[in-house]
Scaffold this active site. Structure first.
Site, PDB file in Angstrom:
ATOM      1  N   SER A  54       1.204  -0.899  -0.152  1.00  0.00           N
ATOM      2  CA  SER A  54       0.318   0.014   0.374  1.00  0.00           C
ATOM      3  C   SER A  54       0.987   0.819  -0.148  1.00  0.00           C
ATOM      4  O   SER A  54       0.171   2.039  -0.315  1.00  0.00           O
ATOM      5  CB  SER A  54      -1.212  -0.163   1.478  1.00  0.00           C
ATOM      6  OG  SER A  54      -1.871  -0.871   0.879  1.00  0.00           O
ATOM      7  N   LYS A 101      -0.009   4.279  -2.146  1.00  0.00           N
ATOM      8  CA  LYS A 101      -0.884   4.764  -2.539  1.00  0.00           C
ATOM      9  C   LYS A 101      -0.277   6.537  -2.609  1.00  0.00           C
ATOM     10  O   LYS A 101      -1.027   7.312  -3.098  1.00  0.00           O
ATOM     11  CB  LYS A 101      -1.754   4.483  -1.059  1.00  0.00           C
ATOM     12  CG  LYS A 101      -2.351   3.397  -1.678  1.00  0.00           C
ATOM     13  CD  LYS A 101      -3.730   2.988  -0.184  1.00  0.00           C
ATOM     14  CE  LYS A 101      -4.705   1.958  -0.460  1.00  0.00           C
ATOM     15  NZ  LYS A 101      -3.751   0.782  -0.263  1.00  0.00           N
ATOM     16  N   SER A 148      -5.797   3.416   4.632  1.00  0.00           N
ATOM     17  CA  SER A 148      -5.006   2.743   3.102  1.00  0.00           C
ATOM     18  C   SER A 148      -6.415   2.184   2.536  1.00  0.00           C
ATOM     19  O   SER A 148      -6.094   1.072   2.049  1.00  0.00           O
ATOM     20  CB  SER A 148      -4.034   0.897   3.554  1.00  0.00           C
ATOM     21  OG  SER A 148      -3.564   1.070   2.768  1.00  0.00           O
ATOM     22  N   LYS A 173       2.680   6.261   4.934  1.00  0.00           N
ATOM     23  CA  LYS A 173       1.889   5.338   4.596  1.00  0.00           C
ATOM     24  C   LYS A 173       2.856   4.204   4.985  1.00  0.00           C
ATOM     25  O   LYS A 173       4.056   3.492   4.789  1.00  0.00           O
ATOM     26  CB  LYS A 173       1.774   5.416   2.305  1.00  0.00           C
ATOM     27  CG  LYS A 173       0.964   4.284   2.221  1.00  0.00           C
ATOM     28  CD  LYS A 173       0.188   5.077   3.056  1.00  0.00           C
ATOM     29  CE  LYS A 173      -2.181   4.134   2.302  1.00  0.00           C
ATOM     30  NZ  LYS A 173      -1.125   3.461   3.851  1.00  0.00           N
TER      31      LYS A 173
END
Length: 381
Positions: A59, A62, A119, A227
């Site tokens: 993730s 992202k 997320s 993140k």
């Protein structure tokens, strides 16, 4: 007795002259498959290990998705209060999600909360489809932006980070992506990524609590983003950023074995950076650097000012001196106020370590043809 005295003296000498640990011997985040530490604005790498190895990002992907979202918002093609409608494809996403249903409507602001805090894969696809028209079109934009940012070890197959063998990046590229997102996202980015928890659908019966996947927000001083990521193939990854005393660092670790180790080792990277380095501001935004003559203009000179703070990262223990050189590329009038006219190059030991744009403080008007002819005639006479 003499032998004992000699042994004591030898031990004392060892204590007085400890073994030197060289930079190449330093091993931070030893359990990570790849790591990097950089200063956010200059992108100066302060530590790295296997930083260009291609790995699965999960993730942390992202970061690029959010970058394209902020680009669209900054261009005005997307607004925070725009209300988007969830497609069947977006609603079908697995993994982390905010459980959007087909036909459900949600504001861009809430979707961004879902992406950056929880997320949410469904929110990523929903935003990507709005920006590019289709999910495939958005993935194409992601790869085009990767080329534009010179991310040479990156290729995207989706906006979420769900596993695909052809979806990969590296720690260095993730750091550069994060630097770009911070640059274009600014305070609005951190207003959300720094939240440990928040809500979406607040004024409905489906009020939904979001809890941030980045636990460093509560455990590391100065942490305010960015993140995390996990899949079985990628392991535990994180791109973290923190700011102390004006110095913003980005730390990346990839393919860690568990969240606790990931958080400990990325914290170790940040500790290393904050303990050894500091930001030095050479010039502040809008400072006048110099005044230089200009030809064929109604003004005799142009005042050169900084477009942004001119900063560099300094090793606190080093005595190296940073100097600067001016490189002008546009001194032909007319020049508008705020127009870029060149760069200030920061030099350390004759090596260019950073470059910043400089602009004109005022409008510079060009001479008309009769005015030029008059000046030539006056100079000739």
């Amino acid at each position: 007795m003499i032998k004992k005295i000699l042994i004591c003296l030898f031990v004392m000498l060892l204590c007085m002259f400890p073994k030197v640990v060289y930079a190449e011997d330093l091993k931070l985040a030893p359990n990570a498959a790849s790591s990097v530490l950089m200063e956010a604005s200059t992108k100066q790498v302060l530590y790295s290990s296997h930083e260009t190895d291609k790995l699965f990002p999960a993730s942390t992907t992202k970061i690029m998705t959010m970058s394209l979202m902020f680009e669209a918002i900054n261009k005005g093609t997307l607004k925070w209060d725009d209300v988007l409608t969830c497609s069947a494809y977006a609603a079908s996403m697995g993994g982390s999600q905010i459980y959007l249903e087909e036909g459900e409507q949600m504001s861009v602001s809430d979707l961004f909360k879902g992406i950056s805090i929880a997320s949410a894969n469904d929110a990523c696809v929903m935003v990507g489809e709005r920006i590019a028209g289709t999910n495939d079109g958005f993935v194409k934009m992601m790869n085009e932006k990767a080329k534009e940012l010179n991310l040479t070890n990156t290729h995207f197959m989706n906006p979420t980070g769900l596993h695909d063998d052809n979806h990969y990046t590296c720690a260095l590229d993730l750091g550069l992506m994060a630097s770009y997102l911070i640059q274009i996202g600014g305070d609005r980015l951190f207003a959300t990524t720094s939240l440990y928890d928040s809500y979406i659908r607040e004024n409905s019966a489906q009020k939904f609590w979001l809890v941030n996947t980045n636990k460093l927000l509560k455990s590391y001083e100065g942490a305010d983003g960015l993140k995390t990521g996990y899949t079985k193939e990628a392991g535990y990854c994180i791109v973290s950023t923190a700011k102390r005393n004006g110095l913003r660092l980005i730390a990346v670790v990839m393919k860690e074995s568990e969240p606790k180790v990931r958080n400990q080792e990325v914290s170790q990277l940040l500790d290393y950076g904050f303990s050894l380095y500091e930001n030095v501001i050479l010039f502040k935004k809008d400072d006048i650097i110099e005044k230089i003559p200009i030809e064929n203009a109604r003004q005799k000179s142009v005042e050169v000012v900084c477009k942004e703070d001119v900063v560099y990262v300094k090793d606190k223990s080093a005595q190296d001196e940073v100097t600067y050189e001016m490189n002008y590329t546009n001194l032909v009038p007319p020049i508008k106020k705020g127009e870029t006219i060149g760069h200030i190059l920061l030099m350390r030991s004759d090596v260019n370590i950073a470059s910043f744009e400089v602009v004109s403080k005022d409008d510079i008007e060009a001479l008309t043809l009769p005015e030029k002819m008059y000046n030539y005639f006056k100079a000739f006479v």
